[in-house]
Design a protein around this motif. Structure first.
Motif, PDB file in Angstrom:
ATOM      1  N   ARG A 108       0.735  -1.239  -0.144  1.00 45.48           N
ATOM      2  CA  ARG A 108       0.231  -0.071   0.097  1.00 45.48           C
ATOM      3  C   ARG A 108       0.755   1.204   0.054  1.00 45.48           C
ATOM      4  N   ILE A 109       2.054   1.144   0.645  1.00 46.34           N
ATOM      5  CA  ILE A 109       2.979   2.473   0.544  1.00 46.34           C
ATOM      6  C   ILE A 109       4.007   2.338  -0.222  1.00 46.34           C
ATOM      7  N   ALA A 110       3.947   1.349  -1.370  1.00 47.28           N
ATOM      8  CA  ALA A 110       4.987   1.362  -2.179  1.00 47.28           C
ATOM      9  C   ALA A 110       5.157   2.505  -3.165  1.00 47.28           C
ATOM     10  N   PRO A 111       3.952   3.141  -3.509  1.00 43.87           N
ATOM     11  CA  PRO A 111       4.186   4.396  -4.243  1.00 43.87           C
ATOM     12  C   PRO A 111       5.108   5.452  -3.631  1.00 43.87           C
ATOM     13  N   PHE A 112       4.765   5.763  -2.235  1.00 49.66           N
ATOM     14  CA  PHE A 112       5.533   6.445  -1.374  1.00 49.66           C
ATOM     15  C   PHE A 112       7.279   6.430  -1.436  1.00 49.66           C
ATOM     16  N   LEU A 113       7.315   4.898  -1.177  1.00 47.37           N
ATOM     17  CA  LEU A 113       8.869   4.641  -1.256  1.00 47.37           C
ATOM     18  C   LEU A 113       9.594   4.890  -2.648  1.00 47.37           C
ATOM     19  N   ALA A 114       8.694   4.678  -3.462  1.00 46.60           N
ATOM     20  CA  ALA A 114       9.256   4.907  -4.891  1.00 46.60           C
ATOM     21  C   ALA A 114       9.558   6.292  -5.246  1.00 46.60           C
ATOM     22  N   SER A 115       8.925   7.283  -4.696  1.00 45.73           N
ATOM     23  CA  SER A 115       9.041   8.867  -4.878  1.00 45.73           C
ATOM     24  C   SER A 115       9.807   9.357  -3.390  1.00 45.73           C
ATOM     25  N   MET A 116      10.366   8.577  -2.651  1.00 50.08           N
ATOM     26  CA  MET A 116      11.015   9.187  -1.549  1.00 50.08           C
ATOM     27  C   MET A 116      12.003  10.176  -1.781  1.00 50.08           C
ATOM     28  N   GLY A 117      12.946  10.015  -2.799  1.00 53.29           N
ATOM     29  CA  GLY A 117      14.170  11.155  -3.050  1.00 53.29           C
ATOM     30  C   GLY A 117      13.170  12.507  -3.357  1.00 53.29           C
ATOM     31  N   GLU A 118      12.307  12.126  -4.400  1.00 58.19           N
ATOM     32  CA  GLU A 118      11.537  13.464  -4.717  1.00 58.19           C
ATOM     33  C   GLU A 118      10.880  14.280  -3.656  1.00 58.19           C
ATOM     34  N   ASP A 119      10.226  13.360  -2.909  1.00 55.56           N
ATOM     35  CA  ASP A 119       9.300  13.840  -1.876  1.00 55.56           C
ATOM     36  C   ASP A 119      10.299  14.486  -0.801  1.00 55.56           C
ATOM     37  N   THR A 120      11.457  13.943  -0.669  1.00 52.99           N
ATOM     38  CA  THR A 120      12.410  14.658   0.351  1.00 52.99           C
ATOM     39  C   THR A 120      12.996  15.940   0.102  1.00 52.99           C
ATOM     40  N   GLU A 121      13.202  15.897  -1.391  1.00 54.28           N
ATOM     41  CA  GLU A 121      13.696  17.184  -1.968  1.00 54.28           C
ATOM     42  C   GLU A 121      12.701  18.519  -1.730  1.00 54.28           C
ATOM     43  N   ARG A 122      11.418  17.978  -1.576  1.00 58.79           N
ATOM     44  CA  ARG A 122      10.552  19.308  -1.173  1.00 58.79           C
ATOM     45  C   ARG A 122      10.531  19.905  -0.026  1.00 58.79           C
ATOM     46  N   LEU A 123      11.363  19.041   1.075  1.00 57.33           N
ATOM     47  CA  LEU A 123      11.565  19.286   2.307  1.00 57.33           C
ATOM     48  C   LEU A 123      12.730  20.535   2.411  1.00 57.33           C
ATOM     49  N   MET A 124      13.560  20.791   1.240  1.00 52.03           N
ATOM     50  CA  MET A 124      14.599  21.785   1.362  1.00 52.03           C
ATOM     51  C   MET A 124      13.991  23.191   1.190  1.00 52.03           C
ATOM     52  N   ALA A 125      14.352  24.184   2.044  1.00 48.89           N
ATOM     53  CA  ALA A 125      13.924  25.467   2.369  1.00 48.89           C
ATOM     54  C   ALA A 125      14.245  26.162   0.880  1.00 48.89           C
ATOM     55  N   GLY A 126      13.677  26.984   0.467  1.00 43.89           N
ATOM     56  CA  GLY A 126      14.220  27.736  -0.564  1.00 43.89           C
ATOM     57  C   GLY A 126      15.525  28.218  -0.608  1.00 43.89           C
ATOM     58  N   GLY A 127      16.297  27.844  -1.687  1.00 44.23           N
ATOM     59  CA  GLY A 127      17.547  28.470  -1.953  1.00 44.23           C
ATOM     60  C   GLY A 127      18.751  27.647  -0.991  1.00 44.23           C
ATOM     61  N   VAL A 128      18.377  26.754  -0.098  1.00 38.08           N
ATOM     62  CA  VAL A 128      19.345  26.225   0.755  1.00 38.08           C
ATOM     63  C   VAL A 128      19.820  24.690   0.172  1.00 38.08           C
ATOM     64  N   SER A 129      21.103  24.560   0.400  1.00 37.21           N
ATOM     65  CA  SER A 129      21.698  23.504  -0.468  1.00 37.21           C
ATOM     66  C   SER A 129      21.299  22.203   0.298  1.00 37.21           C
ATOM     67  N   ALA A 130      21.154  21.120  -0.164  1.00 38.74           N
ATOM     68  CA  ALA A 130      20.893  19.690   0.334  1.00 38.74           C
ATOM     69  C   ALA A 130      22.098  19.089   0.186  1.00 38.74           C
ATOM     70  N   ASP A 131      23.298  19.697  -0.294  1.00 38.61           N
ATOM     71  CA  ASP A 131      24.459  19.017  -0.346  1.00 38.61           C
ATOM     72  C   ASP A 131      24.912  18.672   1.145  1.00 38.61           C
ATOM     73  N   PRO A 132      25.890  17.542   1.203  1.00 33.28           N
ATOM     74  CA  PRO A 132      26.471  17.124   2.379  1.00 33.28           C
ATOM     75  C   PRO A 132      27.619  18.055   2.856  1.00 33.28           C
ATOM     76  N   GLN A 133      28.092  18.930   2.035  1.00 33.97           N
ATOM     77  CA  GLN A 133      29.202  19.544   2.189  1.00 33.97           C
ATOM     78  C   GLN A 133      28.814  20.569   3.726  1.00 33.97           C
ATOM     79  N   ILE A 134      27.464  21.146   3.470  1.00 33.44           N
ATOM     80  CA  ILE A 134      26.920  21.911   4.672  1.00 33.44           C
ATOM     81  C   ILE A 134      27.110  21.283   6.210  1.00 33.44           C
ATOM     82  N   ALA A 135      27.115  19.966   6.279  1.00 31.36           N
ATOM     83  CA  ALA A 135      27.555  19.395   7.454  1.00 31.36           C
ATOM     84  C   ALA A 135      29.096  19.490   7.808  1.00 31.36           C
ATOM     85  N   ALA A 136      30.059  19.292   6.578  1.00 33.99           N
ATOM     86  CA  ALA A 136      31.298  19.647   6.844  1.00 33.99           C
ATOM     87  C   ALA A 136      31.675  20.797   7.144  1.00 33.99           C
ATOM     88  N   ASP A 137      31.097  21.947   6.460  1.00 32.32           N
ATOM     89  CA  ASP A 137      31.115  23.444   6.569  1.00 32.32           C
ATOM     90  C   ASP A 137      30.780  23.674   8.284  1.00 32.32           C
TER      91      ASP A 137
END
Length: 111
Positions: free
Chosen positions: A29-58
């Protein structure tokens, strides 16, 4: 506390799928949500903020560069604006309240 990173890692592309198909069938039942997890997670990013892991190192470099006694107990490197700062602030206030009541605030001195 590193946040969600949708770029610069292969997290979503390399996420393992359980081999136990009988058990995973119960989650069809939740397979469609799992399939789109990457795109769905991308929508969490605040406008203009990088989702690149470099921000953790910085952020690590920034905190290590702070003077002794000024380094935060917790910090957040996350472009998703998920509210971790609010939760961390509340946890710190509760920690201080308890330490004051116990008379052990000296244990909380930052190194």
């Amino acid at each position: 506390m590193p946040g969600v990173f949708t770029h610069g890692t292969a997290h979503f592309a390399d996420a393992a799928i359980p081999a136990d198909t009988e058990r995973t069938a119960g989650y069809d039942r939740i397979a469609p949500f799992l399939a789109s997890m990457g795109e769905d997670t991308e929508r969490l990013m605040a406008g203009g903020v990088s989702a690149d892991p470099q921000i953790a190192a910085d952020e690590v470099v920034r905190v290590v560069g702070l003077p002794v006694g000024r380094r935060p107990r917790r910090t957040v490197a996350d472009g998703s604006d998920c509210g971790a700062e609010i939760i961390n602030g509340a946890a710190e206030e509760l920690r201080l309240r308890l330490a004051r009541r116990m008379g052990v605030t000296g244990l909380l001195d930052r190194l």
